[in-house]
Design an enzyme around this catalytic site. Structure first.
Site, mmCIF file in Angstrom:
data_model
loop_
_atom_site.group_PDB
_atom_site.id
_atom_site.type_symbol
_atom_site.label_atom_id
_atom_site.label_comp_id
_atom_site.label_asym_id
_atom_site.label_seq_id
_atom_site.Cartn_x
_atom_site.Cartn_y
_atom_site.Cartn_z
ATOM 1 N N GLY A 109 53.693 32.709 23.572
ATOM 2 C CA GLY A 109 52.238 32.603 24.275
ATOM 3 C C GLY A 109 51.689 33.820 24.602
ATOM 4 N N VAL A 133 62.025 39.250 22.677
ATOM 5 C CA VAL A 133 62.649 37.966 22.699
ATOM 6 C C VAL A 133 62.419 37.261 24.138
ATOM 7 C CG1 VAL A 133 65.149 36.848 22.874
ATOM 8 C CG2 VAL A 133 64.650 39.100 21.710
ATOM 9 N N THR A 142 46.082 38.247 19.823
ATOM 10 C CA THR A 142 46.111 37.662 21.170
ATOM 11 C C THR A 142 46.694 38.068 22.326
ATOM 12 O OG1 THR A 142 47.861 35.975 20.374
ATOM 13 C CG2 THR A 142 45.543 35.252 20.127
ATOM 14 N N ILE A 198 60.566 35.358 29.553
ATOM 15 C CA ILE A 198 61.772 35.504 30.249
ATOM 16 C C ILE A 198 62.499 36.916 30.020
ATOM 17 C CG2 ILE A 198 63.990 34.216 30.108
ATOM 18 C CD1 ILE A 198 62.930 32.325 28.191
ATOM 19 N N LYS A 212 66.160 37.085 16.693
ATOM 20 C CA LYS A 212 66.258 37.297 18.278
ATOM 21 C C LYS A 212 67.625 37.399 18.454
ATOM 22 C CE LYS A 212 61.871 34.755 19.118
ATOM 23 N NZ LYS A 212 61.281 33.333 19.118
ATOM 24 N N ASP A 237 63.545 32.859 12.597
ATOM 25 C CA ASP A 237 63.083 33.711 13.707
ATOM 26 C C ASP A 237 64.213 33.664 14.736
ATOM 27 O OD1 ASP A 237 60.601 34.167 15.770
ATOM 28 O OD2 ASP A 237 61.777 32.682 16.531
#
Lengths: 435, 435
Positions: free
Chosen positions: A305, A135, A16, A139, A208, A204
């Site tokens: 996303g 990460v 994706t 952002i 990060k 996870d």
């Protein structure tokens, strides 16, 4: 300005995020060319299954299942890695960097496990390695640490870096959902994997944090050494008690620079309700960076996303491609000096704490708890007891907030209390984040 | 790598920000050199008064009162402007760009008034113009708009861009301070100027909004055309009513891209209490940017202050100096295409509204108000009335939240209501920001 030769790009992976990248490259081709000063040309897209449909933005002729074909391309300028996982991505990127290709990657696991090695390779080869998307999806925290803080000293950082945990905690707090219910809902909405452990157990977030610590503190850290706790044991009652004391429970990744030693930890934490971090809800992520001169700087947005991540990948690609066309490669990693930093043992971390006990309702219990805490240097600041209004004989819930104490002290007091016969259900504690 | 020739820098101005820049250059000289790939060398510092002490980081030999001497220096690479104001800073920077010097500036007023012209000059000369410190001191919003959003489309943005207003509103809400009291306190703490109008009447915020709109929307806008309201009329009662409905009052700069037309406005606004912007308090600033693909991205931190601003100036200086030494100048402004964008008249802006009336307590008044609002398409969603419990005969306070209506409709209804004899004190309205 003379028309420049195109910058030639190949993708490793086309899920994706990869499809999103191809879509952005097509939709914004003209604008990206004006930013880079040369057009971008897609050469190949490496996939495992050549028969699978990759959507309208992936041309049939690009698709290849041969890493040698893709990486051996002598014209290739930049490799964009969006396949994820440690291998084979790690071998591919190592090879790409050694053969002096620029690299853009969204792969936090790879960076957490081999970031320092990849950075060293990029520096030695004099090429760029960009990883904004690794990460916090949409952002710009990597960019901010690299550039905005370039003349400052990062003292500490706190991040809500896992959207699955933040979503589940938000739902649990607002709607009283239990862990199982919350995880099922998150799975239904596509916010959690079928096997949710990587997210809900904090791994996870720890990966990060290690990537952030590399840039914030110049630290080489093994993610397996970061004290890491997930959200399985936080329940609706904890949210209720936290709220009563004026706090919200957030799953935080925390880093502090103590000079020689580094304090890194990942766990659920009580955050003051009026704090900005407390109000970053749902799947949103946030990173708060405290610079010595810059003070606190908070960045918040979509942590994951396909599209937000693709936007970050393309922003990195613009930088890397531009630098390559201008003959100014390798600037992005210049000045990153990594060293092994010893971690402060969790045992020695000092904090205020939230404690919750489920114990028999009989005389002497509170004294026994307070005694055990006191023996280990844990002193109580506030307390509530709940459950006495119910049937007599049932266990009661005792919740305490402590003054600053050591993590190890709380653990030792808890071990002592756990051995007592008045304990009905396991006791729980959470640190309180001071601002 | 062969040792590169130093990058030669001169400062225009040496107040608190300038001194901070010199301090950072000295303290971080080695690190900055590793980032740039060449040392930085300060040539001159232009000041008005050569006798004034500039602190330990400003060498006596640097100080000059002659702009010709400073700008005419044939060796000069980069000009750092921290003097502020439109003139003579504008003339100096124009001259610096035309003679192909890189420019770093912290001057929002100059950018708001002449930003497009300076950008055009920089593009024509093929040099860099960096201005991170001009908006939001220590918050990397310019960098984020330029780079992180390079393949996205900014749909809208909201910012708390004036720390003085945010501080005063926070104090007024929490402690009930009136405007005069709050402004005196802000002055005492150094958060407000002796003449506070630029801040409290919103002009500073409008200038910053114009700079943000330049990057976010590619817009050339005259700040004098931006509808601008300050915080003089917001009082403790408004904070109380807002809270009762679940809102917090913030002074916002708002921009929305409607395709051909642009909506820009600066005013106090009701923000939902759970919103992240509502929880950015005190002198902190914040910018929320909504990208089509990236979604919402919030950046928050210290909006002003000598050190945060100096850190942003030095971060820009690193970029500009590095590009200059690598022969890759002018990348920062590449792709910025500015056009004149017509503004949507405030009259046509649609929003929900908070309305407050101070009226005689007698039959028919509410009907008259509701009638006037209805005539102009303003329908009421919620209402509270307060004051009846006091002595009869005294005016009562009626507060309403409306459904979405046009700004012009509310103004016209207010004009009609103002003419009625039942109005005891001027009516007030504030828009409500939907998330």
């Amino acid at each position: 300005m003379a028309k420049k030769a195109p910058v030639r790009v190949s993708l490793l992976g086309c899920g994706t995020v990869g499809s999103g990248v191809l879509r952005l490259l097509r939709e914004n081709a003209e604008y990206l060319e004006s930013r880079i000063g040369a057009p971008l040309e897609v050469r190949k897209v490496l996939v495992r299954d050549a028969t699978k449909d990759r959507g309208p933005d992936c041309e049939r002729a690009w698709v290849s299942t041969s890493a040698d074909e893709v990486l051996g391309d002598p014209e290739l300028d930049v490799v964009v890695e969006v396949m994820g996982g440690e291998e084979p991505a790690g071998t591919y990127l190592q090879r790409a960097l050694e053969s002096r290709r620029g690299v853009v990657t969204a792969n936090k696991m790879l960076l957490a496990l081999r970031g320092p090695q990849l950075v060293d390779t990029a520096v030695a080869a004099g090429v760029d390695l960009a990883f904004e998307a690794s990460v916090g999806g949409g952002i710009p925290v990597i960019r901010t640490l690299r550039e905005a803080f370039s003349s400052d000293w990062v003292e500490r950082l706190e991040g809500i870096v896992n959207g699955t945990c933040n979503y589940m905690l938000t739902r649990s707090r607002r709607e009283g959902l239990g862990f199982d219910e919350a995880v099922r809902e998150a799975q239904r909405l596509g916010y959690a994997e079928a096997e949710p452990s990587l997210d809900v157990d904090g791994h996870d977030a720890a990966q990060k944090l290690v990537v952030l610590a590399m840039l914030a503190f110049g630290a080489r850290v093994d993610p397996a050494l970061v004290p890491t706790y997930g959200i399985r044991k936080v329940d609706a009652r904890d949210h209720g008690f936290a709220e009563r004391f004026g706090y919200v429970i957030k799953h935080l990744a925390i880093g502090r620079d103590h000079g020689e030693r580094l304090e890194l930890r990942v766990h659920p934490t009580l955050v003051p309700a009026g704090d900005v971090l407390a109000n970053v809800s749902g799947v949103l992520n946030a990173n708060q960076i405290h610079g010595k001169a810059l003070g606190p700087c908070l960045l918040s947005g979509q942590g994951a996303g396909a599209l937000p991540t693709a936007v970050s990948v393309v922003a990195d690609l613009v930088d890397v491609a531009r630098a390559r066309r201008e003959g100014a490669q390798g600037l992005s990693t210049r000045g990153i000096q990594l060293e092994d930093r010893p971690l402060q043992p969790l045992d020695e971390v000092r904090s205020r704490f939230y404690l919750r006990f489920n114990v028999a309702d009989r005389p002497g219990v509170l004294a026994a708890i307070a005694g055990a805490l006191g023996e280990h240097g844990v002193s109580i600041e506030q307390m509530v007891q709940e459950g006495r209004e119910h049937d007599e004989g049932l266990p009661v819930e005792i919740v305490m907030l402590t003054h600053e104490a050591s993590w190890g002290g709380v653990e030792r007091a808890f071990a002592q209390i756990a051995a007592r016969d008045f304990v009905a259900r396991p006791s729980r504690f959470l640190p309180i984040e001071a601002q």
